[in-house]
Every structure is written in structure tokens, then in C-alpha cells.
Design an enzyme around this catalytic site. Structure first.
Site, PDB file in Angstrom:
ATOM      1  N   SER A 281     -11.688 -25.305 169.683  1.00  0.00           N
ATOM      2  CA  SER A 281     -13.039 -24.747 169.535  1.00  0.00           C
ATOM      3  C   SER A 281     -13.020 -23.387 168.850  1.00  0.00           C
ATOM      4  O   SER A 281     -14.057 -22.902 168.400  1.00  0.00           O
ATOM      5  CB  SER A 281     -13.719 -24.640 170.896  1.00  0.00           C
ATOM      6  OG  SER A 281     -12.985 -23.783 171.754  1.00  0.00           O
ATOM      7  N   CYS A 282     -11.845 -22.779 168.740  1.00  0.00           N
ATOM      8  CA  CYS A 282     -11.711 -21.492 168.048  1.00  0.00           C
ATOM      9  C   CYS A 282     -12.039 -21.661 166.565  1.00  0.00           C
ATOM     10  O   CYS A 282     -12.078 -22.770 166.050  1.00  0.00           O
ATOM     11  CB  CYS A 282     -10.287 -20.964 168.169  1.00  0.00           C
ATOM     12  SG  CYS A 282      -9.799 -20.513 169.836  1.00  0.00           S
ATOM     13  N   ILE A 283     -12.231 -20.541 165.906  1.00  0.00           N
ATOM     14  CA  ILE A 283     -12.483 -20.526 164.461  1.00  0.00           C
ATOM     15  C   ILE A 283     -11.397 -19.708 163.780  1.00  0.00           C
ATOM     16  O   ILE A 283     -10.981 -18.674 164.293  1.00  0.00           O
ATOM     17  CB  ILE A 283     -13.853 -19.887 164.140  1.00  0.00           C
ATOM     18  CG1 ILE A 283     -15.003 -20.759 164.628  1.00  0.00           C
ATOM     19  CG2 ILE A 283     -14.002 -19.567 162.647  1.00  0.00           C
ATOM     20  CD1 ILE A 283     -15.292 -21.985 163.802  1.00  0.00           C
TER      21      ILE A 283
ATOM     22  N   GLY B 251     -13.938 -24.946 165.421  1.00  0.00           N
ATOM     23  CA  GLY B 251     -15.247 -25.171 166.018  1.00  0.00           C
ATOM     24  C   GLY B 251     -15.435 -26.547 166.619  1.00  0.00           C
ATOM     25  O   GLY B 251     -16.559 -27.035 166.724  1.00  0.00           O
TER      26      GLY B 251
END
Length: 183
Positions: free
Chosen positions: A39-41, A105
Site C-alpha cells: 500500500s506504500c507509494i 498504492g
């Protein structure tokens, strides 16, 4: 937005891992930044004239009103983007020439809200507000990604990491009372 695939052999490049909360900047031709995202960018920025690029990796878009710990700032996109841009400018990049690629994401687990979606929305909004052209993105979905970025060339490769089948759990059988022999 379609992603272009890197068409160079990076096997002999110096690989630098970019972990959560970190950023890296380089103008070296033989460097590749690498990260793994859920989910990190990761934002990959590049100045095509100065041949300077950088990558960051952030966990959450913006701090909540209750987070006042200065040590936690590295987790947030607003901090990660500013630090990356400032490091690139210090090496000779020009803000008006910066180009961007965004990755990550994903929605990795239910029950964690829309963290990945919020991260992606933040990153796009930040780039738009700062007038930084978004050249490519690979955002959303439900799979993790491995991203390799050659900062001096502005080239990237993004591979989706397919879900592995669950680990088989072995049944644990408790010992029976009296099974122990004392010496």
C-alpha cells in the site's frame, strides 16, 4: 497511464534498496534504486537535462492531527516528497524540469481501510499542486510490486509480485501428561 518497461540490462548496476521512510538520489549511470511496495507509494523523480533522479518510499499520505512525533515524519508522503525534491535540487536538478513516475498504492488486506488509495490520491495531488509532470504510474490493485529505477536515465521497471499460496500449517499435537522421563 501506461508504464514503459526498462530495456537495459541492470544486472551489473549498483543496486541500492530504498526502504520505507527512505529516499535516494543519484546521477550515476550504473545505479539502480529498488524497492518493494504494497500500500506504500514510491515516487521516482527525474530531471532529464541534469540526468539526476531519485526515489522515495512512504507509508502514509499525511499525518493525523494526533501525530506530533517528529521522528515519525519519515513515514508520511508530504515529508518524503519534499525531502526528495530538496535533495535533487541540491545535486543540480531544476524543479521546473522534474518528471515523475508513481508506484504502489495497492489494497493488500481488507480491514486496513483505503490506505493505498489515499496514498495514491495524495501523491497525484502533490505532483499536480507542485506542477510536476506525471509521466507514468502503476497504482492500485491487490498485488505487491517490485520497482527498479535507474535515476540517471529516468527509466523504471515495475513487476507485480503475485500472491503466493498460503503456507501450509502443521497441526501441533500437545504432549500427553506422563510422556516426560526425568533423570
Amino acid at each position: 497511464m501506461a508504464e514503459t518497461t526498462m530495456k537495459i540490462n541492470i544486472n551489473n548496476f549498483k543496486r541500492i534498496d530504498v526502504m520505507q521512510g527512505e529516499k535516494q538520489v543519484s546521477s550515476e549511470d550504473d545505479v539502480v534504486f529498488s524497492t518493494v511496495l504494497g500500500s506504500c507509494i514510491a515516487a521516482c523523480l527525474y530531471d532529464p537535462i541534469a540526468k539526476i533522479g531519485g526515489m522515495n518510499h512512504f507509508l502514509l499520505a499525511e499525518p493525523s492531527g494526533s501525530d506530533h512525533d517528529p521522528n515519525s515524519l519519515k513515514r508520511y508522503g508530504v515529508y518524503a516528497m519534499e525531502v526528495l525534491i530538496n535533495a535533487m535540487l541540491a545535486k543540480g536538478a531544476h524543479r521546473n524540469r522534474l518528471r515523475a513516475r508513481l508506484y504502489g498504492g495497492a489494497t493488500m488486506r481488507s480491514g486496513f481501510g483505503d490506505i493505498g488509495i489515499k496514498n495514491a490520491e495524495f501523491a497525484r495531488r502533490f505532483l499536480q499542486d507542485e506542477h510536476i509532470l506525471l509521466n507514468a504510474e502503476d497504482i492500485g490493485g491487490t498485488t505487491a510490486r517490485r520497482v527498479d529505477f535507474c535515476p540517471a536515465l529516468g527509466l523504471a521497471r515495475c513487476r507485480h509480485v503475485e500472491n503466493q499460496r498460503p503456507v501450509e500449517r502443521l497441526e501441533v499435537v500437545p504432549d500427553k501428561a506422563g510422556d516426560v522421563t526425568f533423570f
